[in-house]
Design an enzyme around this catalytic site. Structure first.
Site, mmCIF file in Angstrom:
data_model
loop_
_atom_site.group_PDB
_atom_site.id
_atom_site.type_symbol
_atom_site.label_atom_id
_atom_site.label_comp_id
_atom_site.label_asym_id
_atom_site.label_seq_id
_atom_site.Cartn_x
_atom_site.Cartn_y
_atom_site.Cartn_z
ATOM 1 N N ASN A 193 0.843 -1.192 0.000
ATOM 2 C CA ASN A 193 0.000 0.000 0.000
ATOM 3 C C ASN A 193 0.877 1.241 0.000
ATOM 4 O O ASN A 193 1.750 1.402 0.856
ATOM 5 C CB ASN A 193 -0.873 0.043 1.254
ATOM 6 N N GLU A 194 0.653 2.113 -0.964
ATOM 7 C CA GLU A 194 1.287 3.431 -1.012
ATOM 8 C C GLU A 194 2.772 3.402 -0.674
ATOM 9 O O GLU A 194 3.208 4.027 0.316
ATOM 10 C CB GLU A 194 0.592 4.390 -0.054
ATOM 11 N N ASN B 144 -5.000 5.452 -4.926
ATOM 12 C CA ASN B 144 -5.509 6.185 -3.769
ATOM 13 C C ASN B 144 -5.385 7.658 -4.096
ATOM 14 O O ASN B 144 -4.278 8.166 -4.288
ATOM 15 C CB ASN B 144 -4.684 5.892 -2.512
ATOM 16 N N GLU C 243 -8.650 3.897 -2.537
ATOM 17 C CA GLU C 243 -8.941 4.779 -1.398
ATOM 18 C C GLU C 243 -9.365 6.137 -1.916
ATOM 19 O O GLU C 243 -8.729 6.686 -2.833
ATOM 20 C CB GLU C 243 -7.700 5.008 -0.508
ATOM 21 N N SER D 184 -5.838 6.908 12.802
ATOM 22 C CA SER D 184 -5.033 7.494 11.722
ATOM 23 C C SER D 184 -3.583 7.676 12.187
ATOM 24 O O SER D 184 -3.331 8.180 13.282
ATOM 25 C CB SER D 184 -5.643 8.841 11.328
ATOM 26 N N LYS E 167 -9.701 12.310 13.305
ATOM 27 C CA LYS E 167 -9.971 12.483 11.873
ATOM 28 C C LYS E 167 -10.755 11.264 11.403
ATOM 29 O O LYS E 167 -10.191 10.188 11.201
ATOM 30 C CB LYS E 167 -8.627 12.589 11.129
HETATM 31 C C1 BGP Z 1 -3.643 6.777 3.032
HETATM 32 C C2 BGP Z 1 -3.324 5.516 3.775
HETATM 33 C C3 BGP Z 1 -4.349 5.125 4.778
HETATM 34 C C4 BGP Z 1 -5.047 6.263 5.483
HETATM 35 C C5 BGP Z 1 -5.415 7.389 4.545
HETATM 36 C C6 BGP Z 1 -5.888 8.628 5.247
HETATM 37 O O1 BGP Z 1 -2.454 7.416 2.719
HETATM 38 O O2 BGP Z 1 -3.139 4.434 2.895
HETATM 39 O O3 BGP Z 1 -3.750 4.210 5.640
HETATM 40 O O4 BGP Z 1 -4.431 6.634 6.632
HETATM 41 O O5 BGP Z 1 -4.348 7.752 3.711
HETATM 42 O O6 BGP Z 1 -4.792 9.324 5.759
HETATM 43 P P1 BGP Z 1 -4.821 10.056 7.141
HETATM 44 O O7 BGP Z 1 -5.149 9.007 8.134
HETATM 45 O O8 BGP Z 1 -3.453 10.627 7.304
HETATM 46 O O9 BGP Z 1 -5.842 11.110 7.026
#
Ligand code: BGP
Length: 474
Positions: free
Chosen positions: A159-160, A297, A375, A433, A440
């Site tokens: 992931n990412e 995403n 996402e 998060s 959030k």
């Molecule tokens: C993406 C990730 C997730 C999630 C989402 C929201 O980058 O894959 O795991 O966290 O972002 O981000 P955040 O929680 O920083 O708002």
């Protein structure tokens, strides 16, 4: 105007093990890079998160009820191999069998990520994506999962990878929290591309009949103005966060222009170019020709302008609007044009960026057979109304407004020829998060974290209508 999706389009919800499971010390789970880091930071704890470890049945049942056809979840590597490599923990293996069985019972297709930011602690201490032991162990773990969980038909390697590499070594918001190491960032990017490729190739050699892909964070980068200097800054930022990954995983080779941009960033920072071998590049090429899908995403876009000062960043991890700063030496400065709305976390709301990134994959990376939006969603400050009862529904009009606009951009991209096969809202339920803790919220389902009670949000009914009709609700 009414916007529709093809009948076989999948509507799903997304999560990640560390963000939902909680139970970080249960059933022999090994420690991960975040445990020590968060303890020292002292802001928030990954326990209980959404306590999915004990509430998965309830969440999957809610998912089925509200039209969620697929769930993106990740396996916590350190539940299977507590030390990252070595001994297997059977209780961890059994847990995921139970979760996948529950998915099946609720008619939900699991899309399973092998690595979602949660490197086992001992491998992290050895250098994480920069260590050969980590890369070798990741392949062993991946093959173990492929064999052990034949019920999974959709696999995601990483992931990412960009979020991990950039935040670990450039902006310092992920452990080990180093800043300014563009060299380590690019080496980690290349190493992730290579191990992703090895895993794709290994999976294909096993002939298990499922599909395998990778999930990228792709923020579309635009120049702040039409000036050549701003356009170049945008190209550098894009190479830094997007293009090395797109080329490496979707084309199987780095475009010479991409490499020139990478080298320019490294030269400006007096740091050496990343190392690669012909054998690694052959692996990338082979994998790109066998990849089944790419996950995108996308939440926001970026605007870059030229900048020649020292690197300076501030991460808004509290929802204090207007506090984000990103100026990177050798790349550029993020600067939002007038009139673009942002969230409390300074994420620009720009659905056009979603359309543009999907079209870029369609236009520039023709080997890619299928695209999933893995996402997308909006983080909001939400609370339980006083006197709430089990039937209280949380009103979240900002979420449905956001989703409607972004889904509209996806429908447009499909009309323009992009082969987008599904959409996963981030997130299925409220979650923990990484850098924002519990304030959030993104979920279709509200979680009162102290009691772990679930409440439905209005967006869940909206989502059900979308999933039932394949038409974006007005
Ligand atoms: C993406 C990730 C997730 C999630 C989402 C929201 O980058 O894959 O795991 O966290 O972002 O981000 P955040 O929680 O920083 O708002």
């Amino acid at each position: 105007m009414t916007k529709t999706f093809p009948q076989d389009f999948i509507f799903g919800g997304a999560s990640a093990a560390y963000q939902v499971e909680g139970a970080t010390k249960e059933d022999g789970k090994g420690r991960v890079l975040w445990d020590d880091y968060l303890e020292k930071q002292g802001r928030f704890s990954p326990d209980p998160a959404a306590d999915f470890y004990h509430h998965y049945e309830e969440d999957l049942s809610l998912s089925e009820k509200y039209g969620v056809q697929a769930v993106r979840l990740s396996i916590a590597w350190s539940r299977i191999f507590p030390n990252g490599d070595g001994e297997v923990e059977p209780r961890g293996v059994a847990y995921y069998h139970r979760v996948f069985k529950a998915c099946q019972e609720h008619h939900i297709e699991p899309f399973v990520t092998l690595h979602h930011f949660d490197t086992p602690e001992s491998l992290h201490e050895d250098g994480d994506w920069l260590s050969q032991r980590m890369l070798d162990a990741f392949l062993v773990y991946a093959k173990f999962c492929f064999k052990e969980f034949p019920e999974v038909k959709y696999w995601i390697t990483i992931n990412e990878p960009t979020s991990m590499a950039v935040q670990q070594y450039t902006s310092g918001t992920f452990p080990p929290a180093e800043t300014g190491h563009f060299d380590k960032t690019f080496q980690a990017e290349h190493n992730q591309n290579v191990i992703h490729a090895r895993i794709v190739n290994a999976y294909k050699d096993m002939h298990l009949g499922g599909k395998i892909g990778v999930v990228h964070a792709l923020q579309t980068v635009y120049p702040y103005s039409d000036s050549p200097a701003d356009k170049h800054a945008a190209a550098l930022q894009d190479a830094f966060e997007n293009r090395l990954y797109l080329d490496g995983t979707l084309a199987g080779a780095y475009d010479p222009e991409t490499l020139a941009l990478v080298k320019e960033i490294l030269d400006a920072n007096n740091q050496p170019m990343f190392k690669s071998t012909p054998e690694e590049m052959a692996e990338l090429d082979k994998a790109a020709h066998q990849l089944d899908f790419v996950g995108v995403n996308n939440y926001f876009s970026k605007w870059l302008r030229a900048y020649s000062g020292a690197s300076e960043t501030h991460h808004n991890g509290t929802g204090a609007k207007g506090t984000s700063v990103s100026r990177l030496h050798g790349i550029g400065e993020e600067k939002l044009p007038e009139g673009i709305e942002t969230t409390d976390w300074d994420w620009p709301i720009y659905p056009r960026g979603m359309h543009d990134i999907l079209m870029r994959i369609h236009d520039n990376y023709p080997l890619v057979p299928e695209i999933y939006v893995t996402e997308n969603g909006i983080g909001l400050k939400e609370s339980l109304p006083e006197g709430a009862t089990a039937s209280t529904v949380i009103d979240d009009p900002k979420r449905t407004d956001y989703l409607g606009k972004y889904l509209g951009a996806i429908a447009d991209a499909i009309n323009d020829g992009a082969n987008v096969k599904g959409y996963f809202i981030w997130s299925l339920q409220d979650q923990f998060s990484w850098t924002n803790g519990y304030s959030k919220r993104y979920g279709l389902f509200f979680i009162d974290f102290p009691t772990q009670k679930r409440y439905v949000k209005k967006s869940a009914s909206w989502f059900k209508q979308l999933s039932d009709t394949h038409i974006i609700p007005e």
